[in-house]
Motif scaffolding. Sequence first.
Motif, short mmCIF file in Angstrom:
data_model
loop_
_atom_site.label_atom_id
_atom_site.label_comp_id
_atom_site.label_asym_id
_atom_site.label_seq_id
_atom_site.Cartn_x
_atom_site.Cartn_y
_atom_site.Cartn_z
N GLY A 107 0.63 5.10 6.54
CA GLY A 107 -0.05 3.86 6.20
C GLY A 107 -1.14 4.04 5.16
O GLY A 107 -1.30 3.19 4.26
N ALA A 108 -1.92 5.11 5.25
CA ALA A 108 -3.00 5.33 4.29
C ALA A 108 -2.45 5.50 2.88
O ALA A 108 -3.01 4.99 1.90
N LYS A 109 -1.34 6.19 2.74
CA LYS A 109 -0.71 6.38 1.43
C LYS A 109 -0.19 5.05 0.88
O LYS A 109 -0.36 4.74 -0.30
N LEU A 110 0.44 4.28 1.75
CA LEU A 110 0.96 2.98 1.31
C LEU A 110 -0.17 2.03 0.93
O LEU A 110 -0.04 1.26 -0.03
N GLU A 111 -1.27 2.08 1.67
CA GLU A 111 -2.39 1.20 1.35
C GLU A 111 -2.95 1.53 -0.03
O GLU A 111 -3.32 0.64 -0.80
N ARG A 112 -3.03 2.82 -0.36
CA ARG A 112 -3.53 3.20 -1.68
C ARG A 112 -2.58 2.73 -2.78
O ARG A 112 -3.02 2.38 -3.87
N LEU A 113 -1.28 2.72 -2.51
CA LEU A 113 -0.30 2.32 -3.51
C LEU A 113 -0.18 0.80 -3.65
O LEU A 113 -0.04 0.27 -4.75
#
Length: 289
Positions: free
Chosen positions: A169-175
């Motif tokens: 989720g953290a990676k997707l939120e940054r993207l």
Amino acid sequence: MNFVYQFKETEDPKGLSEALWHHKVAHQIVFKDDHYELWILDLSQLAAVEQLMTIWKDDPTLLQQTHNSVETDSTYKEQWASKLKQAPVTATLLLLTLLVAFITQLGSEIKIVGYFSISPFDIRNGHIYFYDLTEVFSKGEYWRFFTPALLHFSVLHIVFNTLWVWEIGAKLERLLGSLLWCVGVVIIAVLSNIFQYQISGYPLFGGLSGVVYGLIGFAWLLPILSNYWPTIISKQLMIFFIIWLAIGYTPFPEMLGLGSIANTAHTIGLMSGLVLGFIYWLATKHRRS
């Protein structure tokens, strides 16, 4: 996304990409017109990217030393502050999940669980009484369509879910940005909860597992549809989650003491993530044309 660099044929972008992720730089390596390109999400990080690229061009092996020096010089508090700043909605979701786990004592406080379950319920003489979704909706208790995702009933359950939500989720939120990520999570959670309740006919279920599967489906599909998306979910990891999804439909988890698994929520979560990924690709593909 903002274009930064076009790689030469002899340059392998893998090492640089790993270093960028290590330094929390949201980016994509794109294969276009027979060459790779580097795109970043936030132009305010361009100076840091250029510094890493200078090191990478001089000697790619120095990037590992850079990793070590950053970890040595940065304090634990600073590292976590940076992570939370880059993924505030993910962090908030996990904090809410931990708070609900604490106040419900992982489902032991059954009366408090009733405030978060998809339907309010009452237990009398060994029987559970609850409402259908139409009655829940007519009462205006709309939060109940989402809040079962915050309920967890064992330590293993909450550890597994929170770790994967943070990792993916953290990676997707940054993207994607916080707003789009938040909307997607709400959609996945609501659909998972509604279908789980409609098919099982029982309100005592919960967990972020449906969201986890939704995030996995989304993150797995986008790199297949678009070269601009980084690979977050490997083929091996996707196979693992599909196998675990299938195992959930067998008595094996209960034999291990994991209790009954909300399989419908997992399946609907995965399907929702795949559909949202496809919709997102359709809505944004013109930006790359």
